[in-house]
Design a protein around this motif. Structure first.
Motif, PDB file in Angstrom:
ATOM      1  N   UNK A 137       0.839  -1.187   0.000  1.00  0.00           N
ATOM      2  CA  UNK A 137       0.000   0.000   0.000  1.00  0.00           C
ATOM      3  C   UNK A 137       0.872   1.233   0.000  1.00  0.00           C
ATOM      4  N   UNK A 138       0.276   2.416  -0.137  1.00  0.00           N
ATOM      5  CA  UNK A 138       1.071   3.650  -0.131  1.00  0.00           C
ATOM      6  C   UNK A 138       1.674   3.897   1.259  1.00  0.00           C
ATOM      7  N   UNK A 139       2.968   4.193   1.289  1.00  0.00           N
ATOM      8  CA  UNK A 139       3.688   4.456   2.535  1.00  0.00           C
ATOM      9  C   UNK A 139       4.308   5.844   2.435  1.00  0.00           C
ATOM     10  N   UNK A 140       4.043   6.697   3.453  1.00  0.00           N
ATOM     11  CA  UNK A 140       4.648   8.020   3.520  1.00  0.00           C
ATOM     12  C   UNK A 140       6.002   7.877   4.205  1.00  0.00           C
ATOM     13  N   UNK A 141       7.069   7.888   3.404  1.00  0.00           N
ATOM     14  CA  UNK A 141       8.382   7.514   3.908  1.00  0.00           C
ATOM     15  C   UNK A 141       8.903   8.496   4.955  1.00  0.00           C
ATOM     16  N   UNK A 153       7.170   7.825   8.223  1.00  0.00           N
ATOM     17  CA  UNK A 153       7.580   6.547   8.787  1.00  0.00           C
ATOM     18  C   UNK A 153       8.964   6.650   9.435  1.00  0.00           C
ATOM     19  N   UNK A 154       9.877   7.355   8.798  1.00  0.00           N
ATOM     20  CA  UNK A 154      11.217   7.507   9.369  1.00  0.00           C
ATOM     21  C   UNK A 154      11.177   8.285  10.681  1.00  0.00           C
ATOM     22  N   UNK A 155      10.336   9.290  10.762  1.00  0.00           N
ATOM     23  CA  UNK A 155      10.199  10.038  12.015  1.00  0.00           C
ATOM     24  C   UNK A 155       9.665   9.144  13.126  1.00  0.00           C
ATOM     25  N   UNK A 156       8.678   8.279  12.789  1.00  0.00           N
ATOM     26  CA  UNK A 156       8.139   7.361  13.795  1.00  0.00           C
ATOM     27  C   UNK A 156       9.211   6.370  14.255  1.00  0.00           C
ATOM     28  N   UNK A 180       5.586  13.230  -2.967  1.00  0.00           N
ATOM     29  CA  UNK A 180       6.900  12.898  -3.511  1.00  0.00           C
ATOM     30  C   UNK A 180       7.676  11.953  -2.612  1.00  0.00           C
ATOM     31  N   UNK A 181       7.241  11.808  -1.363  1.00  0.00           N
ATOM     32  CA  UNK A 181       7.911  10.894  -0.434  1.00  0.00           C
ATOM     33  C   UNK A 181       7.146   9.588  -0.270  1.00  0.00           C
ATOM     34  N   UNK A 182       6.195   9.340  -1.165  1.00  0.00           N
ATOM     35  CA  UNK A 182       5.396   8.109  -1.080  1.00  0.00           C
ATOM     36  C   UNK A 182       6.013   7.001  -1.924  1.00  0.00           C
ATOM     37  N   UNK A 183       5.839   5.770  -1.453  1.00  0.00           N
ATOM     38  CA  UNK A 183       6.188   4.596  -2.261  1.00  0.00           C
ATOM     39  C   UNK A 183       5.204   3.483  -1.909  1.00  0.00           C
ATOM     40  N   UNK A 184       5.057   2.540  -2.830  1.00  0.00           N
ATOM     41  CA  UNK A 184       4.190   1.395  -2.599  1.00  0.00           C
ATOM     42  C   UNK A 184       4.988   0.333  -1.851  1.00  0.00           C
ATOM     43  N   UNK A 185       4.495  -0.049  -0.669  1.00  0.00           N
ATOM     44  CA  UNK A 185       5.236  -1.031   0.106  1.00  0.00           C
ATOM     45  C   UNK A 185       4.453  -1.520   1.297  1.00  0.00           C
ATOM     46  N   UNK A 186       5.121  -2.339   2.101  1.00  0.00           N
ATOM     47  CA  UNK A 186       4.546  -2.863   3.333  1.00  0.00           C
ATOM     48  C   UNK A 186       5.113  -2.068   4.495  1.00  0.00           C
ATOM     49  N   UNK A 198       4.789  -2.351   7.845  1.00  0.00           N
ATOM     50  CA  UNK A 198       5.434  -3.105   8.938  1.00  0.00           C
ATOM     51  C   UNK A 198       6.832  -3.598   8.574  1.00  0.00           C
ATOM     52  N   UNK A 199       7.002  -4.118   7.336  1.00  0.00           N
ATOM     53  CA  UNK A 199       8.323  -4.608   6.940  1.00  0.00           C
ATOM     54  C   UNK A 199       9.321  -3.464   6.826  1.00  0.00           C
ATOM     55  N   UNK A 200       8.898  -2.337   6.242  1.00  0.00           N
ATOM     56  CA  UNK A 200       9.809  -1.192   6.128  1.00  0.00           C
ATOM     57  C   UNK A 200      10.176  -0.656   7.507  1.00  0.00           C
ATOM     58  N   UNK A 201       9.227  -0.665   8.418  1.00  0.00           N
ATOM     59  CA  UNK A 201       9.510  -0.213   9.786  1.00  0.00           C
ATOM     60  C   UNK A 201      10.598  -1.098  10.415  1.00  0.00           C
ATOM     61  N   UNK A 202      10.483  -2.406  10.215  1.00  0.00           N
ATOM     62  CA  UNK A 202      11.487  -3.341  10.744  1.00  0.00           C
ATOM     63  C   UNK A 202      12.854  -3.084  10.126  1.00  0.00           C
ATOM     64  N   UNK A 203      12.894  -2.875   8.805  1.00  0.00           N
ATOM     65  CA  UNK A 203      14.169  -2.649   8.127  1.00  0.00           C
ATOM     66  C   UNK A 203      14.840  -1.377   8.632  1.00  0.00           C
ATOM     67  N   UNK A 204      14.087  -0.278   8.743  1.00  0.00           N
ATOM     68  CA  UNK A 204      14.681   0.984   9.179  1.00  0.00           C
ATOM     69  C   UNK A 204      15.119   0.902  10.645  1.00  0.00           C
TER      70      UNK A 204
END
Length: 453
Positions: free
Chosen positions: A304-308, A311-314, A341-347, A349-355
């Motif tokens: 789904x759309x992720x506001x990168x 998410x990084x701030x969180x 412009x900071x949106x990407x399609x992704x998961x 929870x997984x991106x949160x784990x990676x960061x």
């Protein structure tokens, strides 16, 4: 029935049916031509008889019969009959092949000229007018030679049909065998591929046809299966090895405690040590499960759309909450870009784990536990740089840090199991991104992550 036989019979049947229609068409054309030519000759005979028997320059019936009998072009079983306006017979060629009724004479007068057939005999009737005197002339004959020629032509067509069907059957079997031969090779190679021998691939050829495309897609599927088996074997091998160490330590401590007559303080210390091992074991199990989950096919991960930037701030706040000694700086360049412009399609929870893994890893190796995040958007990419001033990763180990359970020499004495970075790499790959590391004594260590927008 084999595919080769089915294709051969199908192609033979199609060609055979087409040949039948073609031969039938030729036969009908030949028959129509024969009939047209014969009726044309009959009309010519009737017209000649009219001019010579009831025309202005007449011949006597006896002389005409003599001429007609000795004429070389006379038609087989030819008969000429002429009636006057009162339906009175004024001439008959002498034979009696045809019976004429008043209705027949009336029809000829109405149609002026007509033709029909009675049995083998073909008849032409025409109205011949001379000096305002109407005569009905009937000319009939049997087209023995024309019918025989058409029948011979029909037999020739039938024989040709049988011959061509046989040739098509033999040629079709040969060429269909050549066509399905790659399928036989594919089947043979598939029989050789097993779970322990997934490195084999199907022969793809160079023709670019549907069979080549099938082999290419099958080989790509084998690549995915081989990778899945490799990950599974690697997961089982590393998990069994890494889990054995803390379980052995826990078992040993408990056995020693049971054998020794320790006091409450010693037992408390043993339980605390066991608890620490259990917590470490729990972290390792969670990491292994996350690694296995991230190794699944990307089509099975909900996107789904992720506001990168958000998410990084969180993740920054969550890292500082869990690790109060860490300092995380987030830089977004530029700040005035639209949120989309900071949106990407992704998961998420997984991106949160990676960061989180990248921040935790950077804070762990940094002497002052300081990590800097820099988010930018060069071209059509979203780029994240995670920098720390920790110890340098040796050049020969830059690629190995993304291998499960592999840790660099600079990680000696620091907690960890070598799961976080491999998990992060897999999550980035699931999002069609790339990750690499740059490490030097002057610039420190920087993990670079890029995602397509």
């Amino acid at each position: 029935m084999s595919l080769q036989n089915r294709l051969t019979l199908l192609s033979t049947a199609i060609v055979s049916v087409l040949l039948v229609f073609f031969c039938l068409f030729l036969y009908l054309v030949a028959e129509q031509y024969r009939k047209h030519e014969f009726l044309t000759r009959l009309r010519a005979e009737a017209m000649t008889a009219g001019h010579l028997l009831v025309g202005r320059e007449r011949l006597g019936p006896a002389l005409y019969k003599l001429i007609d009998k000795n004429q070389l072009t006379v038609l087989p079983d030819e008969e000429i009959i002429i009636y006057n306006a009162k339906n009175e017979l004024i001439y008959e060629s002498g034979t009696d092949y045809l019976s004429v009724t008043p209705a027949t004479l009336q029809r000829v007068r109405e149609l002026k000229t007509t033709s029909w057939q009675e049995g083998d005999r073909e008849i032409v009737g025409m109205l011949f007018t001379e000096d305002d005197a109407p005569f009905v002339i009937l000319a009939s004959a049997v087209d023995v030679y024309g019918v025989r020629t058409v029948q011979d032509f029909a037999r020739l067509l039938a024989g040709g049909w049988f011959l061509m069907t046989g040739i098509v059957l033999v040629a079709g079997r040969y060429f269909m065998g050549r066509i399905v031969q790659p399928i036989s090779r594919i089947n043979q190679r598939i029989d050789e591929i097993t779970a322990s021998n997934l490195s084999l691939r199907l022969p793809e050829g160079k023709s670019g046809d549907e069979l080549t495309q099938l082999a290419q897609r099958f080989n790509r599927m084998l690549n995915r299966l081989e990778e899945a088996f490799r990950l599974q074997r690697s997961f089982v091998s590393h998990a069994s090895h890494e889990l054995r160490t803390p379980l052995t330590a826990i078992t040993g401590q408990l056995e020693v405690s049971l054998l020794a007559d320790d006091g409450p303080d010693e037992l408390r210390a043993t339980l605390q040590s066991v608890l620490d091992d259990v917590r470490g074991l729990n972290r390792m199990a969670n990491g292994l499960l996350a690694l296995a989950s991230a190794s699944m096919d990307s089509s099975a991960v909900p996107m789904g759309p992720v506001q990168l930037d958000h998410l990084l701030e969180q993740v920054r706040l969550e890292t500082q909450r869990l690790q109060p000694t860490y300092t995380v700086h987030l830089q977004i360049d530029p700040l005035n870009k639209p949120p989309t412009d900071w949106q990407l399609m992704g998961s998420e929870p997984l991106l949160r784990t990676a960061f989180f893994n990248l921040l935790d890893n950077g804070g762990k190796f940094s002497p002052d536990h300081t990590v800097t995040l820099h988010l930018s958007a060069p071209g059509k990419l979203l780029q994240l740089r995670v920098h720390n001033a920790g110890s340098v990763i040796p050049t020969d180990q830059l690629a190995d840090i993304f291998v499960p359970f592999q840790r660099g020499r600079n990680a000696s004495g620091l907690p960890g199991y070598g799961i976080g970075l491999p998990l992060t790499e897999r999550i980035v790959q699931l999002h069609r991104g790339q990750i690499w590391v740059e490490s030097s004594a002057e610039a420190g260590t920087t993990f670079v992550v890029t995602f397509p927008r």
